[in-house]
Design a protein around this motif. Structure first.
Motif, short mmCIF file in Angstrom:
data_model
loop_
_atom_site.label_atom_id
_atom_site.label_comp_id
_atom_site.label_asym_id
_atom_site.label_seq_id
_atom_site.Cartn_x
_atom_site.Cartn_y
_atom_site.Cartn_z
N THR A 30 1.31 -0.98 -0.37
CA THR A 30 -0.11 -0.15 0.34
C THR A 30 1.02 1.01 -0.39
OG1 THR A 30 -2.01 -1.15 0.91
CG2 THR A 30 -1.86 1.10 1.84
N SER A 31 2.16 1.05 0.60
CA SER A 31 3.05 2.15 1.00
C SER A 31 3.42 2.95 -0.79
CB SER A 31 3.92 2.04 1.73
OG SER A 31 4.74 3.12 1.83
N GLU A 74 2.11 1.51 -3.55
CA GLU A 74 1.45 1.92 -4.81
C GLU A 74 0.58 3.40 -4.41
OE1 GLU A 74 -2.27 -1.01 -4.18
OE2 GLU A 74 -0.99 -2.43 -5.14
N THR A 75 0.75 3.94 -3.04
CA THR A 75 0.19 5.55 -3.34
C THR A 75 1.80 6.59 -3.30
OG1 THR A 75 1.14 5.17 -0.92
CG2 THR A 75 -0.62 5.05 -0.28
N GLU A 76 2.49 5.91 -4.23
CA GLU A 76 3.34 6.42 -5.06
C GLU A 76 3.48 7.03 -5.63
OE1 GLU A 76 5.64 8.80 -2.19
OE2 GLU A 76 4.83 7.57 -0.67
N SER A 77 3.94 7.95 -7.37
CA SER A 77 3.81 8.07 -8.29
C SER A 77 5.12 6.73 -8.55
CB SER A 77 4.14 9.45 -8.28
OG SER A 77 2.93 9.88 -8.29
#
Length: 295
Positions: free
Chosen positions: A37-38, A40-43
């Motif tokens: 999740t960490s 996937e929240t980044e570009s």
């Protein structure tokens, strides 16, 4: 009922992993989901990220075959895809620009403590939730290691102690001034593999000797202590500087450097205030309690 967070493992590396995966199944799955999740929240370019992870995984496989087999056992025990166990054990995610952690460590021994014993303490304060567990390894030759790890994560334990009396812990070093050579990922540890040091070393001197030829991509602060001595080691990609425990009996670090020209690599105080404030607070609290520290 909360899942038991301690296990003693025996047998082959695969069997040791299988025991961990079975015992810590739910926490391992949560750690996988939290790290994913960490990410996937980044570009991020996930294709490029996966490529870097796979390249470092091949290095781990060739350099540490026992840990590779242990990871296979963890995957089978937890019922998790092996690719997910690799994802959490190859710490490429620590190199994201936005990732931060506020870990601290301190050692007190000799004159600093009330009982004359040695205490090594690690606070692992990470941006994301990573459930921590205690794993005690017992080997056929009678030796043993006890570590605190993220459940399912065996390549960068938070802290450990082996049966020779050597204990090791670390805190990260984070600074935009430090260049990371990504081409090295196929031939280096992303961080120093503390489990390997605990397996192969019996003293602080042997730790330093190992670091002389230890390929790594990033700097790290390490404290190592044995029955006779204790040393704080500020490692960079290419070398290290040492601070030995003196009669004061204390060593401590947060997430910046304090020795020699290493300080030139430090982040600006305003950009990473936490590391400087924690360092100053630890120093103040230790000085107030000299000779009174105990478990």
């Amino acid at each position: 009922m909360e899942e038991l967070r301690k296990i003693t493992v025996t047998g082959t590396p695969y069997e040791q992993g299988l025991q961990q995966g079975t015992r810590f199944c739910s926490m391992i799955c949560e750690n996988i989901n939290n790290i994913r999740t960490s990410l996937e929240t980044e570009s991020l370019n996930m294709g490029k990220y996966q490529e870097m992870t796979e390249r470092n995984a091949e290095f781990l496989k060739s350099r540490y075959p026992d840990q590779w087999e242990e990871m296979k056992g963890i995957a089978d025990g937890a019922g998790a895809p092996f690719e997910d166990i690799l994802m959490i054990n190859v710490p490429t995610y620590f190199m994201k620009n936005s990732f931060s952690q506020d870990c601290s460590m301190l050692l007190a021994r000799g004159n600093a403590t009330m009982d004359g014993l040695t205490y090594l303490i690690k606070n692992r304060d990470m941006e994301m939730t990573v459930h921590q567990v205690s794993v005690e390894y017992k080997y056929p030759d009678g030796s043993s290691i006890i570590e605190v790890n993220g459940a399912g994560i065996i390549t960068y334990p938070a802290i450990g102690l082996n049966s020779a009396g050597l204990t090791i812990t670390s805190t990260g070093f984070w600074s935009p001034k430090t260049e990371i050579v990504m081409e090295d990922i196929a031939q280096c540890n992303i961080f120093v593999n503390l489990h390997h040091l605990l397996q192969s070393c019996r003293s602080t001197g042997e730790v330093l000797k190992a670091l002389d030829t230890y390929p790594r991509m990033n700097g790290l602060n390490i404290i190592a202590a044995d029955r006779e001595s204790a040393v704080l080691i500020e490692t960079t990609r290419d070398g290290y500087l040492c601070e030995w425990a003196d009669e004061s009996g204390v060593l401590y670090r947060t997430n910046h450097f304090c020795l020699g020209d290493h300080v030139e690599q430090n982040p600006e105080r305003e950009s990473y205030l936490s590391t400087y404030l924690r360092y100053e607070r630890i120093g103040a609290m230790l000085s107030e309690r000299t000779g009174k520290l105990r478990f």
